[in-house]
Scaffold this motif. Structure first.
Motif, PDB file in Angstrom:
ATOM      1  N   LYS A 188     -63.462 -18.538  27.715  1.00  0.00           N
ATOM      2  CA  LYS A 188     -64.178 -18.262  28.052  1.00  0.00           C
ATOM      3  C   LYS A 188     -65.309 -18.703  29.580  1.00  0.00           C
ATOM      4  CE  LYS A 188     -66.926 -14.716  24.972  1.00  0.00           C
ATOM      5  NZ  LYS A 188     -67.801 -14.529  24.080  1.00  0.00           N
ATOM      6  N   VAL A 189     -65.023 -20.195  29.669  1.00  0.00           N
ATOM      7  CA  VAL A 189     -65.279 -21.214  30.576  1.00  0.00           C
ATOM      8  C   VAL A 189     -64.892 -20.596  31.727  1.00  0.00           C
ATOM      9  CG1 VAL A 189     -65.086 -23.689  31.625  1.00  0.00           C
ATOM     10  CG2 VAL A 189     -65.557 -22.980  28.501  1.00  0.00           C
ATOM     11  N   ASP A 190     -63.718 -20.199  32.076  1.00  0.00           N
ATOM     12  CA  ASP A 190     -62.812 -20.264  33.549  1.00  0.00           C
ATOM     13  C   ASP A 190     -63.827 -18.751  33.658  1.00  0.00           C
ATOM     14  OD1 ASP A 190     -61.253 -20.160  35.933  1.00  0.00           O
ATOM     15  OD2 ASP A 190     -60.032 -18.203  34.616  1.00  0.00           O
ATOM     16  N   GLU A 191     -64.556 -18.004  32.714  1.00  0.00           N
ATOM     17  CA  GLU A 191     -64.540 -16.378  33.409  1.00  0.00           C
ATOM     18  C   GLU A 191     -66.041 -17.027  34.033  1.00  0.00           C
ATOM     19  OE1 GLU A 191     -66.447 -13.059  30.689  1.00  0.00           O
ATOM     20  OE2 GLU A 191     -65.155 -13.811  30.575  1.00  0.00           O
ATOM     21  N   VAL A 192     -66.880 -17.761  33.069  1.00  0.00           N
ATOM     22  CA  VAL A 192     -68.078 -17.891  33.680  1.00  0.00           C
ATOM     23  C   VAL A 192     -68.409 -19.184  34.479  1.00  0.00           C
ATOM     24  CG1 VAL A 192     -70.343 -19.776  32.481  1.00  0.00           C
ATOM     25  CG2 VAL A 192     -68.962 -18.509  30.869  1.00  0.00           C
ATOM     26  N   LEU A 193     -67.478 -19.694  34.585  1.00  0.00           N
ATOM     27  CA  LEU A 193     -67.556 -20.811  36.128  1.00  0.00           C
ATOM     28  C   LEU A 193     -66.889 -20.268  37.077  1.00  0.00           C
ATOM     29  CD1 LEU A 193     -65.513 -24.620  34.942  1.00  0.00           C
ATOM     30  CD2 LEU A 193     -68.163 -23.475  35.142  1.00  0.00           C
ATOM     31  N   VAL A 194     -66.005 -18.963  37.242  1.00  0.00           N
ATOM     32  CA  VAL A 194     -65.567 -18.002  38.532  1.00  0.00           C
ATOM     33  C   VAL A 194     -67.320 -17.602  38.876  1.00  0.00           C
ATOM     34  CG1 VAL A 194     -64.460 -16.200  38.909  1.00  0.00           C
ATOM     35  CG2 VAL A 194     -63.076 -18.504  37.704  1.00  0.00           C
ATOM     36  N   SER A 195     -68.039 -17.432  38.373  1.00  0.00           N
ATOM     37  CA  SER A 195     -69.081 -16.649  39.103  1.00  0.00           C
ATOM     38  C   SER A 195     -69.548 -17.730  40.126  1.00  0.00           C
ATOM     39  CB  SER A 195     -69.809 -15.593  37.742  1.00  0.00           C
ATOM     40  OG  SER A 195     -70.067 -16.953  36.559  1.00  0.00           O
ATOM     41  N   TYR A 196     -70.084 -19.183  39.584  1.00  0.00           N
ATOM     42  CA  TYR A 196     -70.729 -19.832  39.794  1.00  0.00           C
ATOM     43  C   TYR A 196     -70.219 -20.249  41.204  1.00  0.00           C
ATOM     44  CZ  TYR A 196     -74.056 -20.076  36.002  1.00  0.00           C
ATOM     45  OH  TYR A 196     -75.225 -19.682  35.868  1.00  0.00           O
ATOM     46  N   LYS A 197     -68.869 -20.509  40.608  1.00  0.00           N
ATOM     47  CA  LYS A 197     -67.309 -20.338  42.499  1.00  0.00           C
ATOM     48  C   LYS A 197     -67.151 -19.683  43.152  1.00  0.00           C
ATOM     49  CE  LYS A 197     -64.885 -23.594  39.173  1.00  0.00           C
ATOM     50  NZ  LYS A 197     -63.468 -23.847  39.036  1.00  0.00           N
ATOM     51  N   GLN A 198     -67.646 -18.674  43.041  1.00  0.00           N
ATOM     52  CA  GLN A 198     -67.487 -17.510  44.437  1.00  0.00           C
ATOM     53  C   GLN A 198     -69.071 -17.756  44.602  1.00  0.00           C
ATOM     54  OE1 GLN A 198     -67.255 -14.226  41.765  1.00  0.00           O
ATOM     55  NE2 GLN A 198     -64.693 -14.150  42.240  1.00  0.00           N
ATOM     56  N   GLU A 199     -70.167 -17.853  43.904  1.00  0.00           N
ATOM     57  CA  GLU A 199     -71.648 -18.195  44.505  1.00  0.00           C
ATOM     58  C   GLU A 199     -72.009 -19.717  45.322  1.00  0.00           C
ATOM     59  OE1 GLU A 199     -75.956 -17.175  46.006  1.00  0.00           O
ATOM     60  OE2 GLU A 199     -74.138 -16.109  44.342  1.00  0.00           O
ATOM     61  N   ILE A 200     -71.055 -20.217  45.689  1.00  0.00           N
ATOM     62  CA  ILE A 200     -71.180 -21.568  45.617  1.00  0.00           C
ATOM     63  C   ILE A 200     -69.420 -21.034  47.495  1.00  0.00           C
ATOM     64  CG2 ILE A 200     -69.808 -23.679  45.888  1.00  0.00           C
ATOM     65  CD1 ILE A 200     -70.662 -23.716  43.498  1.00  0.00           C
ATOM     66  N   GLY A 201     -68.649 -20.211  46.972  1.00  0.00           N
ATOM     67  CA  GLY A 201     -67.992 -20.079  47.926  1.00  0.00           C
ATOM     68  C   GLY A 201     -68.592 -18.929  49.184  1.00  0.00           C
ATOM     69  N   LYS A 202     -69.633 -17.686  48.402  1.00  0.00           N
ATOM     70  CA  LYS A 202     -70.290 -17.261  49.372  1.00  0.00           C
ATOM     71  C   LYS A 202     -71.895 -17.828  50.476  1.00  0.00           C
ATOM     72  CE  LYS A 202     -70.406 -13.369  46.849  1.00  0.00           C
ATOM     73  NZ  LYS A 202     -71.303 -12.183  46.116  1.00  0.00           N
ATOM     74  N   GLU A 203     -72.278 -18.498  49.734  1.00  0.00           N
ATOM     75  CA  GLU A 203     -72.611 -19.829  49.817  1.00  0.00           C
ATOM     76  C   GLU A 203     -72.357 -20.848  51.358  1.00  0.00           C
ATOM     77  OE1 GLU A 203     -74.830 -22.329  47.309  1.00  0.00           O
ATOM     78  OE2 GLU A 203     -75.703 -20.533  46.691  1.00  0.00           O
ATOM     79  N   ARG A 204     -71.151 -21.144  51.089  1.00  0.00           N
ATOM     80  CA  ARG A 204     -70.468 -21.825  52.475  1.00  0.00           C
ATOM     81  C   ARG A 204     -70.135 -21.201  53.539  1.00  0.00           C
ATOM     82  NH1 ARG A 204     -66.406 -24.940  48.699  1.00  0.00           N
ATOM     83  NH2 ARG A 204     -68.224 -26.164  48.263  1.00  0.00           N
ATOM     84  N   ALA A 205     -69.683 -19.817  52.839  1.00  0.00           N
ATOM     85  CA  ALA A 205     -69.252 -18.818  54.243  1.00  0.00           C
ATOM     86  C   ALA A 205     -70.009 -18.559  54.755  1.00  0.00           C
ATOM     87  CB  ALA A 205     -68.887 -17.689  54.084  1.00  0.00           C
ATOM     88  N   GLU A 206     -71.040 -18.093  54.339  1.00  0.00           N
ATOM     89  CA  GLU A 206     -72.979 -17.689  55.171  1.00  0.00           C
ATOM     90  C   GLU A 206     -73.245 -19.097  55.685  1.00  0.00           C
ATOM     91  OE1 GLU A 206     -75.791 -16.773  52.249  1.00  0.00           O
ATOM     92  OE2 GLU A 206     -74.723 -14.845  51.822  1.00  0.00           O
ATOM     93  N   GLY A 207     -72.780 -20.265  55.490  1.00  0.00           N
ATOM     94  CA  GLY A 207     -73.538 -21.503  56.449  1.00  0.00           C
ATOM     95  C   GLY A 207     -73.170 -21.532  57.082  1.00  0.00           C
ATOM     96  N   GLU A 208     -70.823 -21.632  57.692  1.00  0.00           N
ATOM     97  CA  GLU A 208     -70.504 -21.724  58.577  1.00  0.00           C
ATOM     98  C   GLU A 208     -70.215 -20.545  59.284  1.00  0.00           C
ATOM     99  OE1 GLU A 208     -66.557 -21.685  56.543  1.00  0.00           O
ATOM    100  OE2 GLU A 208     -67.183 -23.689  55.208  1.00  0.00           O
ATOM    101  N   GLN A 209     -71.472 -19.506  59.244  1.00  0.00           N
ATOM    102  CA  GLN A 209     -70.872 -17.910  60.187  1.00  0.00           C
ATOM    103  C   GLN A 209     -72.519 -18.649  61.271  1.00  0.00           C
ATOM    104  OE1 GLN A 209     -72.544 -14.690  58.369  1.00  0.00           O
ATOM    105  NE2 GLN A 209     -70.403 -14.579  57.008  1.00  0.00           N
ATOM    106  N   VAL A 210     -72.008 -18.588  62.495  1.00  0.00           N
ATOM    107  CA  VAL A 210     -72.456 -18.882  64.038  1.00  0.00           C
ATOM    108  C   VAL A 210     -73.248 -17.617  63.830  1.00  0.00           C
ATOM    109  CG1 VAL A 210     -72.623 -19.885  65.886  1.00  0.00           C
ATOM    110  CG2 VAL A 210     -71.023 -20.551  64.369  1.00  0.00           C
ATOM    111  N   PRO A 211     -74.815 -18.142  64.683  1.00  0.00           N
ATOM    112  CA  PRO A 211     -75.336 -16.865  64.560  1.00  0.00           C
ATOM    113  C   PRO A 211     -75.515 -16.975  66.458  1.00  0.00           C
ATOM    114  CG  PRO A 211     -76.896 -19.359  64.630  1.00  0.00           C
ATOM    115  CD  PRO A 211     -75.438 -19.303  64.278  1.00  0.00           C
ATOM    116  N   GLN A 212     -75.776 -15.111  67.021  1.00  0.00           N
ATOM    117  CA  GLN A 212     -75.122 -14.956  67.847  1.00  0.00           C
ATOM    118  C   GLN A 212     -76.358 -14.708  68.473  1.00  0.00           C
ATOM    119  OE1 GLN A 212     -71.870 -12.692  69.090  1.00  0.00           O
ATOM    120  NE2 GLN A 212     -70.636 -13.665  67.010  1.00  0.00           N
TER     121      GLN A 212
END
Length: 179
Positions: free
Chosen positions: A155-179
């Protein structure tokens, strides 16, 4: 993760003349850790100078009590319970799996600052053993902390994946350049 700037400015608010006695060492260490998230060497040296005591004395107190951290805590602190019930139901295997997946040991923080790992003696939910908590750094269980009951190494992988996905979303949102 907390601020990485020099602690000097933040310590000015804590190290006030009314606290300039050796008897305040532990409470000042607690305040500094609350403000900075951990006890950096520079802050401990500044505290030693303020209290007019050798830096080694401040360091020895900070390392004696397990409430103090000498390294920054991660954005998602992970606590793995190794109390009696959790230990008997595989808590150590869960801890080893978290260490393997995050490539850190107890007391360490991942290089990206997202996860830190601690083992705790008991979380007070033995009926749900073994348990892992991710979230708030407070020593007691609080509403809002995320407790993962009846954990297994699988279950460790299952739990950590959700946090890693959240981190990935935050990173992607931070990289978007506002127009």
């Amino acid at each position: 993760m907390r601020k990485k700037e020099s602690p000097t400015g933040q310590l000015e608010e804590i190290l006030t003349p009314d606290k300039k006695e050796g008897k305040n060492l532990i409470s000042l260490l607690q305040e500094i850790q609350e403000s900075l998230g951990y006890l950096p060497g520079e802050a401990m040296r500044e505290l030693a100078s303020f209290l007019e005591m050798p830096p080694v004395h401040v360091y020895s107190v900070a390392t004696f009590y397990n409430q103090f951290r000498l390294t920054p805590i991660g954005k998602y602190p992970i606590q793995v319970c190794l109390g009696t019930a959790c230990h008997l139901k595989g808590g150590k295997l869960i801890l080893q799996e978290v260490e393997r997946q995050l490539e850190i040991k107890v007391g360490e923080t991942t290089e990206d600052g997202n996860f830190s790992l601690e083992r705790v003696a008991c979380m007070g939910c033995c009926m749900l053993a073994p348990v892992v908590r991710i979230g708030d750094r407070a020593p007691a269980i609080k509403i809002g902390d995320k407790i993962y009951p009846r954990m297994t190494p699988f279950k460790v992988d299952e739990v950590l994946v959700s946090y890693k996905q959240e981190i990935g979303k935050e990173r992607a949102e931070g990289e978007q350049v506002p127009q």
